[in-house]
Design a protein around this motif. Structure first.
Motif, PDB file in Angstrom:
ATOM      1  N   ILE A  51      -0.410   9.006   4.141  1.00  0.00           N
ATOM      2  CA  ILE A  51       0.044   7.710   3.616  1.00  0.00           C
ATOM      3  C   ILE A  51       0.545   6.825   4.760  1.00  0.00           C
ATOM      4  CG2 ILE A  51       1.884   6.604   2.273  1.00  0.00           C
ATOM      5  CD1 ILE A  51       1.578   8.880   0.206  1.00  0.00           C
ATOM      6  N   LEU A  52       1.355   7.409   5.635  1.00  0.00           N
ATOM      7  CA  LEU A  52       1.885   6.616   6.758  1.00  0.00           C
ATOM      8  C   LEU A  52       0.748   6.062   7.615  1.00  0.00           C
ATOM      9  CD1 LEU A  52       4.969   8.748   7.910  1.00  0.00           C
ATOM     10  CD2 LEU A  52       5.028   6.530   6.782  1.00  0.00           C
ATOM     11  N   SER A  53      -0.248   6.908   7.865  1.00  0.00           N
ATOM     12  CA  SER A  53      -1.345   6.454   8.728  1.00  0.00           C
ATOM     13  C   SER A  53      -2.171   5.353   8.054  1.00  0.00           C
ATOM     14  CB  SER A  53      -2.242   7.626   9.124  1.00  0.00           C
ATOM     15  OG  SER A  53      -2.999   8.062   8.022  1.00  0.00           O
ATOM     16  N   LEU A  54      -2.256   5.422   6.738  1.00  0.00           N
ATOM     17  CA  LEU A  54      -3.039   4.405   6.023  1.00  0.00           C
ATOM     18  C   LEU A  54      -2.270   3.085   5.882  1.00  0.00           C
ATOM     19  CD1 LEU A  54      -4.591   6.562   3.144  1.00  0.00           C
ATOM     20  CD2 LEU A  54      -5.829   5.496   5.028  1.00  0.00           C
ATOM     21  N   CYS A  55      -0.947   3.169   5.978  1.00  0.00           N
ATOM     22  CA  CYS A  55      -0.127   1.972   5.728  1.00  0.00           C
ATOM     23  C   CYS A  55       0.329   1.266   6.999  1.00  0.00           C
ATOM     24  CB  CYS A  55       1.092   2.344   4.890  1.00  0.00           C
ATOM     25  SG  CYS A  55       0.640   3.007   3.296  1.00  0.00           S
ATOM     26  N   GLN A  56       0.078   1.880   8.127  1.00  0.00           N
ATOM     27  CA  GLN A  56       0.564   1.314   9.387  1.00  0.00           C
ATOM     28  C   GLN A  56      -0.018  -0.082   9.666  1.00  0.00           C
ATOM     29  OE1 GLN A  56       0.404   3.963  12.937  1.00  0.00           O
ATOM     30  NE2 GLN A  56      -0.421   2.141  13.965  1.00  0.00           N
ATOM     31  N   GLY A  57      -1.165  -0.341   9.071  1.00  0.00           N
ATOM     32  CA  GLY A  57      -1.822  -1.625   9.344  1.00  0.00           C
ATOM     33  C   GLY A  57      -2.782  -1.510  10.507  1.00  0.00           C
TER      34      GLY A  57
ATOM     35  N   ARG B  14       0.841  -1.198   0.000  1.00  0.00           N
ATOM     36  CA  ARG B  14       0.000   0.000   0.000  1.00  0.00           C
ATOM     37  C   ARG B  14       0.885   1.260   0.000  1.00  0.00           C
ATOM     38  NH1 ARG B  14      -4.921   1.018   4.326  1.00  0.00           N
ATOM     39  NH2 ARG B  14      -6.037  -0.579   3.172  1.00  0.00           N
ATOM     40  N   PHE B  15       1.981   1.187   0.749  1.00  0.00           N
ATOM     41  CA  PHE B  15       2.897   2.326   0.840  1.00  0.00           C
ATOM     42  C   PHE B  15       3.477   2.648  -0.534  1.00  0.00           C
ATOM     43  CE2 PHE B  15       7.128   4.165   1.705  1.00  0.00           C
ATOM     44  CZ  PHE B  15       6.774   5.219   2.534  1.00  0.00           C
ATOM     45  N   ARG B  16       3.982   1.628  -1.197  1.00  0.00           N
ATOM     46  CA  ARG B  16       4.588   1.851  -2.522  1.00  0.00           C
ATOM     47  C   ARG B  16       3.542   2.382  -3.500  1.00  0.00           C
ATOM     48  NH1 ARG B  16       9.527   1.428  -3.141  1.00  0.00           N
ATOM     49  NH2 ARG B  16      10.796   0.034  -1.883  1.00  0.00           N
ATOM     50  N   GLY B  17       2.359   1.773  -3.433  1.00  0.00           N
ATOM     51  CA  GLY B  17       1.281   2.177  -4.334  1.00  0.00           C
ATOM     52  C   GLY B  17       0.909   3.644  -4.155  1.00  0.00           C
ATOM     53  N   LEU B  18       0.758   4.059  -2.896  1.00  0.00           N
ATOM     54  CA  LEU B  18       0.362   5.449  -2.636  1.00  0.00           C
ATOM     55  C   LEU B  18       1.497   6.426  -2.951  1.00  0.00           C
ATOM     56  CD1 LEU B  18      -1.703   4.952   0.656  1.00  0.00           C
ATOM     57  CD2 LEU B  18      -2.574   5.687  -1.564  1.00  0.00           C
ATOM     58  N   MET B  19       2.722   6.024  -2.652  1.00  0.00           N
ATOM     59  CA  MET B  19       3.868   6.895  -2.974  1.00  0.00           C
ATOM     60  C   MET B  19       3.950   7.101  -4.484  1.00  0.00           C
ATOM     61  SD  MET B  19       5.454   7.911  -0.210  1.00  0.00           S
ATOM     62  CE  MET B  19       7.075   8.427  -0.736  1.00  0.00           C
ATOM     63  N   ASP B  20       3.739   6.017  -5.220  1.00  0.00           N
ATOM     64  CA  ASP B  20       3.768   6.111  -6.700  1.00  0.00           C
ATOM     65  C   ASP B  20       2.628   6.992  -7.182  1.00  0.00           C
ATOM     66  OD1 ASP B  20       5.971   4.592  -6.858  1.00  0.00           O
ATOM     67  OD2 ASP B  20       4.952   2.726  -7.440  1.00  0.00           O
ATOM     68  N   PHE B  21       1.437   6.760  -6.621  1.00  0.00           N
ATOM     69  CA  PHE B  21       0.265   7.499  -7.082  1.00  0.00           C
ATOM     70  C   PHE B  21       0.459   9.005  -6.912  1.00  0.00           C
ATOM     71  CE2 PHE B  21      -3.834   9.548  -6.383  1.00  0.00           C
ATOM     72  CZ  PHE B  21      -4.503   9.189  -7.538  1.00  0.00           C
ATOM     73  N   PHE B  22       1.000   9.404  -5.775  1.00  0.00           N
ATOM     74  CA  PHE B  22       1.176  10.838  -5.536  1.00  0.00           C
ATOM     75  C   PHE B  22       2.524  11.364  -6.014  1.00  0.00           C
ATOM     76  CE2 PHE B  22      -2.210   9.807  -2.561  1.00  0.00           C
ATOM     77  CZ  PHE B  22      -3.129  10.777  -2.929  1.00  0.00           C
ATOM     78  N   GLY B  23       3.312  10.468  -6.565  1.00  0.00           N
ATOM     79  CA  GLY B  23       4.591  10.870  -7.149  1.00  0.00           C
ATOM     80  C   GLY B  23       5.549  11.462  -6.125  1.00  0.00           C
ATOM     81  N   LEU B  24       5.541  10.888  -4.912  1.00  0.00           N
ATOM     82  CA  LEU B  24       6.439  11.400  -3.874  1.00  0.00           C
ATOM     83  C   LEU B  24       7.792  10.684  -3.966  1.00  0.00           C
ATOM     84  CD1 LEU B  24       4.009  11.575  -0.804  1.00  0.00           C
ATOM     85  CD2 LEU B  24       4.652  13.390  -2.378  1.00  0.00           C
ATOM     86  N   PRO B  25       8.876  11.435  -3.827  1.00  0.00           N
ATOM     87  CA  PRO B  25      10.201  10.800  -3.926  1.00  0.00           C
ATOM     88  C   PRO B  25      10.528   9.949  -2.713  1.00  0.00           C
ATOM     89  CG  PRO B  25      10.428  13.144  -3.465  1.00  0.00           C
ATOM     90  CD  PRO B  25       8.965  12.891  -3.620  1.00  0.00           C
ATOM     91  N   MET B  26      11.150   8.825  -2.948  1.00  0.00           N
ATOM     92  CA  MET B  26      11.467   7.884  -1.858  1.00  0.00           C
ATOM     93  C   MET B  26      12.762   8.240  -1.145  1.00  0.00           C
ATOM     94  SD  MET B  26       9.312   5.442  -1.305  1.00  0.00           S
ATOM     95  CE  MET B  26      10.133   4.020  -0.619  1.00  0.00           C
ATOM     96  N   HIS B  27      13.651   8.950  -1.832  1.00  0.00           N
ATOM     97  CA  HIS B  27      14.999   9.105  -1.274  1.00  0.00           C
ATOM     98  C   HIS B  27      15.374  10.549  -0.963  1.00  0.00           C
ATOM     99  CE1 HIS B  27      15.646   4.881  -1.932  1.00  0.00           C
ATOM    100  NE2 HIS B  27      15.139   5.027  -3.149  1.00  0.00           N
ATOM    101  N   GLU B  28      14.366  11.388  -0.781  1.00  0.00           N
ATOM    102  CA  GLU B  28      14.645  12.776  -0.374  1.00  0.00           C
ATOM    103  C   GLU B  28      14.129  12.993   1.041  1.00  0.00           C
ATOM    104  OE1 GLU B  28      13.115  15.811  -2.952  1.00  0.00           O
ATOM    105  OE2 GLU B  28      13.990  14.830  -4.712  1.00  0.00           O
ATOM    106  N   PRO B  29      14.859  13.757   1.849  1.00  0.00           N
ATOM    107  CA  PRO B  29      14.327  14.030   3.201  1.00  0.00           C
ATOM    108  C   PRO B  29      12.970  14.727   3.115  1.00  0.00           C
ATOM    109  CG  PRO B  29      16.607  14.762   3.027  1.00  0.00           C
ATOM    110  CD  PRO B  29      16.170  14.396   1.639  1.00  0.00           C
ATOM    111  N   ILE B  30      12.082  14.392   4.020  1.00  0.00           N
ATOM    112  CA  ILE B  30      10.704  14.905   3.983  1.00  0.00           C
ATOM    113  C   ILE B  30      10.680  16.428   4.172  1.00  0.00           C
ATOM    114  CG2 ILE B  30       8.359  14.582   4.899  1.00  0.00           C
ATOM    115  CD1 ILE B  30       9.644  12.053   3.702  1.00  0.00           C
TER     116      ILE B  30
END
Lengths: 167, 243
Positions: B135-141, B105-121
């Motif tokens: 995204i974090l709250s939705l992926c926590q399980g 779910r995390f990868r899917g949502l990150m891709d959908f919103f086009g957020l970079p994986m390797h840049e500081p937030i």
């Protein structure tokens, strides 16, 4: 085994900043401890007289006690340890409320100790390291004192006298 | 089910919550509405145990403790991520601490919103930071996802995308408690509306009930708050009227 130190500080905390402080603090404390060697060598020289270039032990010369020569040579480590706890533990906790409220995440982790573990581990390790280095230096300096001082100039019970200064 | 019984909370002399009784069963999307300072955030903080309170809050009849806290996630407009870490590092942190963290779910949502994986937030825009927080709250399980004004600073298109994605990915057992001022926007998203005013729950209604009675959420809220429709025209008259 390689230890990933970043796992033992708050996530995102600048570990290198802290390590640079640590290196500087340790260097200063260790340098300050060398004052023992200066006092020791001065006291050692005072045991001798000179006839031309010939050195001889002065009759009745007594070496000052080890603890007197040690003086405050190891105090730097004590200051470093206290300062580290006083400065970095609050800084670690504050890190969780600056820039974001990551404290909300840390406080709802299933591992209730994770927040405190990450805030205290490095400062307590520094305290432990300070104690270890101070102990090693104490033993080294004691060894130098006992080995380099002429036996006839030593007064007995030097090791016990170290602890006699403790309240 | 999260059960809130007789919960009250004071900050000094100010009563922030007064005798709150509320239950949040599985699988509902609940809107928590109220003006600023009504007690929405305080209620969420009570559920999460961030503040002390009187009364009782249970999760499936058990008190909320570190043992079951991972069943509740939290997204806040104050942000609870680590600004200096990358998304990848957050993924690793969450995976380590939350056994049910969904990488898929995390990868899917990150891709959908086009957020970079390797840049500081910290380098993200405000909108991206909000997205990442949600995204974090939705992926926590978690079974219960608490969201406190999660979309402050996001543009309307962005928010709409999020609502759609959220509706699409939520499992039937996942419950969302969504606090927001964007009532009209979320009216099609929420199944139930809880209204809070001056620390008291003043309304609790299922949207389907409203629809059956021919009303919409906005009119229900205005009615419950005794909203005076003529106050704007009166104010304008007073401000522009001659002495």
């Amino acid at each position: 085994m390689r230890i990933d130190l970043s796992r033992h500080v708050p996530p995102g905390f600048d570990l290198w900043y802290e390590l640079r402080f640590f290196a500087a603090g340790m260097t200063l404390a260790a340098s300050w401890s060398l004052s023992f060697l200066y006092r020791f060598v001065s006291a050692l020289w005072a045991l001798y007289g000179y006839r031309g270039i010939e050195r001889y032990l002065l009759p009745g010369a007594v070496m000052p006690d080890f603890h007197t020569l040690l003086g405050n040579a190891l105090t730097g480590f004590l200051i470093l340890a206290i300062w580290w706890i006083a400065a970095f533990v609050p800084a670690h906790y504050a890190h969780h409320v600056v820039g974001s409220k990551s404290i909300y995440l840390m406080r709802r982790l299933p591992n209730r100790w994770e927040l405190h573990r990450r805030c205290w581990t490095l400062p307590l390790s520094v305290v432990l390291l300070c104690l270890i280095v101070a102990a090693i230096l104490l033993l080294t300096y004691y060894g130098i004192y006992m080995a380099a001082t002429p036996e006839e100039c030593l007064t007995p019970h030097q090791w016990q006298k170290i602890w006699s200064v403790l309240p | 089910m999260i059960q809130i019984r007789n919960v009250s909370k004071s900050y000094g002399r100010k009563r922030a919550l007064k005798d709150i009784n509320l239950s949040l069963p599985h699988g509902e999307i609940v809107g928590l509405f109220g003006e600023n300072g009504a007690g929405k955030t305080t209620l969420m903080k009570c559920i999460l145990g961030f503040v002390s309170y009187t009364g009782e809050i249970t999760l499936d009849s058990e008190p909320i403790t570190p043992k079951n806290i991972s069943r509740i996630s939290f997204a806040t407009s104050e942000h609870s991520f680590f600004p200096n870490l990358t998304a990848q590092a957050h993924k690793e942190f969450y995976s380590e601490h939350f056994p049910r963290f969904s990488e898929k779910r995390f990868r899917g949502l990150m891709d959908f919103f086009g957020l970079p994986m390797h840049e500081p937030i910290r380098g993200f825009s405000t909108g991206q930071k909000n997205q990442f927080e949600v995204i974090l709250s939705l992926c926590q399980g978690a079974d219960y996802i608490l969201m406190d004004e999660p979309f402050v600073g996001n543009d309307v298109f962005n928010r709409e995308d999020f609502y759609k994605v959220m509706m699409g990915i939520l499992e039937p057992t996942e419950t969302v408690l969504l606090s927001t001022h964007l009532i009209e926007e979320v009216s099609s998203l929420v199944g139930r509306a809880v209204l809070i005013r001056q620390g008291r729950i003043v309304g609790d209604v299922y949207v389907s009930e409203l629809e059956d009675s021919g009303r919409d959420l906005m009119s229900y809220i205005k009615e419950t708050y005794h909203y005076r429709a003529d106050r704007v025209s009166k104010a304008i008259d007073e401000l522009t009227g001659e002495e």
